[in-house]
Design a protein around this motif. Structure first.
Motif, PDB file in Angstrom:
ATOM      1  N   GLU A  37       0.851  -1.186   0.000  1.00  0.00           N
ATOM      2  CA  GLU A  37       0.000   0.000   0.000  1.00  0.00           C
ATOM      3  C   GLU A  37       0.891   1.242   0.000  1.00  0.00           C
ATOM      4  OE1 GLU A  37      -2.990   1.787   3.215  1.00  0.00           O
ATOM      5  OE2 GLU A  37      -3.554  -0.199   2.485  1.00  0.00           O
ATOM      6  N   TYR A  38       0.553   2.206  -0.861  1.00  0.00           N
ATOM      7  CA  TYR A  38       1.364   3.403  -1.028  1.00  0.00           C
ATOM      8  C   TYR A  38       0.485   4.653  -1.015  1.00  0.00           C
ATOM      9  CZ  TYR A  38       4.773   0.094  -2.891  1.00  0.00           C
ATOM     10  OH  TYR A  38       5.626  -0.964  -3.061  1.00  0.00           O
ATOM     11  N   VAL A  39       1.068   5.754  -0.574  1.00  0.00           N
ATOM     12  CA  VAL A  39       0.462   7.065  -0.786  1.00  0.00           C
ATOM     13  C   VAL A  39       1.130   7.602  -2.047  1.00  0.00           C
ATOM     14  CG1 VAL A  39       0.138   9.390   0.107  1.00  0.00           C
ATOM     15  CG2 VAL A  39       0.089   7.446   1.670  1.00  0.00           C
ATOM     16  N   VAL A  40       0.337   7.900  -3.065  1.00  0.00           N
ATOM     17  CA  VAL A  40       0.859   8.336  -4.363  1.00  0.00           C
ATOM     18  C   VAL A  40       0.088   9.562  -4.847  1.00  0.00           C
ATOM     19  CG1 VAL A  40       1.539   5.994  -5.020  1.00  0.00           C
ATOM     20  CG2 VAL A  40      -0.690   6.853  -5.696  1.00  0.00           C
ATOM     21  N   CYS A  41       0.611  10.191  -5.875  1.00  0.00           N
ATOM     22  CA  CYS A  41      -0.136  11.229  -6.585  1.00  0.00           C
ATOM     23  C   CYS A  41       0.136  11.063  -8.073  1.00  0.00           C
ATOM     24  CB  CYS A  41       0.247  12.629  -6.097  1.00  0.00           C
ATOM     25  SG  CYS A  41       1.940  13.091  -6.401  1.00  0.00           S
ATOM     26  N   ASP A  42      -0.881  11.285  -8.888  1.00  0.00           N
ATOM     27  CA  ASP A  42      -0.700  11.217 -10.333  1.00  0.00           C
ATOM     28  C   ASP A  42       0.168  12.380 -10.782  1.00  0.00           C
ATOM     29  OD1 ASP A  42      -2.183   8.919 -10.733  1.00  0.00           O
ATOM     30  OD2 ASP A  42      -4.055   9.994 -11.100  1.00  0.00           O
ATOM     31  N   ILE A  43       0.931  12.162 -11.865  1.00  0.00           N
ATOM     32  CA  ILE A  43       1.731  13.241 -12.444  1.00  0.00           C
ATOM     33  C   ILE A  43       1.266  13.463 -13.875  1.00  0.00           C
ATOM     34  CG2 ILE A  43       3.745  13.068 -10.948  1.00  0.00           C
ATOM     35  CD1 ILE A  43       5.063  11.321 -13.093  1.00  0.00           C
ATOM     36  N   ASN A  44       1.163  14.719 -14.234  1.00  0.00           N
ATOM     37  CA  ASN A  44       0.711  15.120 -15.564  1.00  0.00           C
ATOM     38  C   ASN A  44       1.746  16.026 -16.205  1.00  0.00           C
ATOM     39  OD1 ASN A  44      -1.962  13.950 -15.208  1.00  0.00           O
ATOM     40  ND2 ASN A  44      -2.302  15.617 -13.774  1.00  0.00           N
ATOM     41  N   CYS A  45       1.736  16.065 -17.522  1.00  0.00           N
ATOM     42  CA  CYS A  45       2.568  17.008 -18.261  1.00  0.00           C
ATOM     43  C   CYS A  45       2.148  18.427 -17.861  1.00  0.00           C
ATOM     44  CB  CYS A  45       2.385  16.804 -19.762  1.00  0.00           C
ATOM     45  SG  CYS A  45       3.221  18.045 -20.778  1.00  0.00           S
ATOM     46  N   GLN A  46       3.108  19.259 -17.575  1.00  0.00           N
ATOM     47  CA  GLN A  46       2.818  20.615 -17.122  1.00  0.00           C
ATOM     48  C   GLN A  46       2.179  21.460 -18.228  1.00  0.00           C
ATOM     49  OE1 GLN A  46       6.314  22.634 -15.736  1.00  0.00           O
ATOM     50  NE2 GLN A  46       5.153  24.002 -14.439  1.00  0.00           N
ATOM     51  N   TRP A  47       2.468  21.136 -19.478  1.00  0.00           N
ATOM     52  CA  TRP A  47       1.971  21.948 -20.583  1.00  0.00           C
ATOM     53  C   TRP A  47       0.576  21.527 -21.054  1.00  0.00           C
ATOM     54  CZ3 TRP A  47       3.012  26.451 -22.582  1.00  0.00           C
ATOM     55  CH2 TRP A  47       2.502  26.770 -23.839  1.00  0.00           C
ATOM     56  N   CYS A  48       0.391  20.235 -21.347  1.00  0.00           N
ATOM     57  CA  CYS A  48      -0.876  19.777 -21.939  1.00  0.00           C
ATOM     58  C   CYS A  48      -1.732  18.948 -20.972  1.00  0.00           C
ATOM     59  CB  CYS A  48      -0.600  18.980 -23.209  1.00  0.00           C
ATOM     60  SG  CYS A  48       0.184  17.392 -22.921  1.00  0.00           S
ATOM     61  N   HIS A  49      -1.230  18.683 -19.787  1.00  0.00           N
ATOM     62  CA  HIS A  49      -1.952  17.966 -18.732  1.00  0.00           C
ATOM     63  C   HIS A  49      -2.228  16.494 -19.057  1.00  0.00           C
ATOM     64  CE1 HIS A  49      -2.268  21.854 -16.909  1.00  0.00           C
ATOM     65  NE2 HIS A  49      -2.871  22.318 -17.980  1.00  0.00           N
ATOM     66  N   GLN A  50      -1.456  15.922 -19.962  1.00  0.00           N
ATOM     67  CA  GLN A  50      -1.530  14.498 -20.281  1.00  0.00           C
ATOM     68  C   GLN A  50      -1.049  13.695 -19.078  1.00  0.00           C
ATOM     69  OE1 GLN A  50      -2.375  12.913 -23.228  1.00  0.00           O
ATOM     70  NE2 GLN A  50      -1.760  10.886 -22.556  1.00  0.00           N
TER      71      GLN A  50
END
Length: 153
Positions: free
Chosen positions: A108-121
């Motif tokens: 079990e982990y505490v995570v956060c999604d990461i997105n491209c800073q420019w296009c939010h992919q």
């Protein structure tokens, strides 16, 4: 489109910028006793050329914003939501989403999604905290999925 944001990935040091008197020969596994100094330099040049040739920059597939390089790969043995993924030491030009707890195959982990800073992919996720002591090496590391990533060569 190419590079849009101010952070970018520098290629490895070129041959001309390296001072061979300060080169760590143990890193290249080169220093047998029977080599002369000139042989060390020529073999080191060859190994450095191969390293530079293998250097790759990873970018967002949608907008081509640089994300990371092949030097940051810690492991290629990961799976993400969309398929194969890499465990990366560092990513640039990303924004982090909200923290959440996820149960994965290794714990079990505490995570956060990461997105491209420019296009939010969506690019992958970042490990923030692990409950298991054996998995703590992942904390602060990133999972970069390969499907939304373009390889710049």
């Amino acid at each position: 489109m190419g590079l849009i944001l101010p952070q970018y990935i520098d290629p490895p040091t070129t041959i001309r910028e390296i001072e061979f008197s300060t080169t760590n020969y143990h890193e290249f596994n080169l220093r047998p006793e029977w080599y002369s100094h000139s042989e060390d330099i020529s073999l080191t040049n060859d190994l450095i050329h191969r390293r530079i040739k293998k250097f790759k920059t990873y970018a967002c597939k949608k907008c081509r914003t640089h994300l990371s390089s092949s030097q940051e790969i810690m492991s290629r043995d990961y799976r993400g939501k969309t398929g194969d993924a890499y465990l990366m030491g560092n990513l640039v030009n990303i924004e982090e989403g909200n923290q959440e707890t996820r149960v994965m195959m290794t714990g079990e982990y505490v995570v956060c999604d990461i997105n491209c800073q420019w296009c939010h992919q969506l690019i992958g996720w970042k490990y923030l905290k692990s409950d298991s002591a054996s998995q703590r090496y992942k904390e602060g590391r990133y999972i970069m999925e390969l499907k939304p990533v373009y390889i710049c060569e």
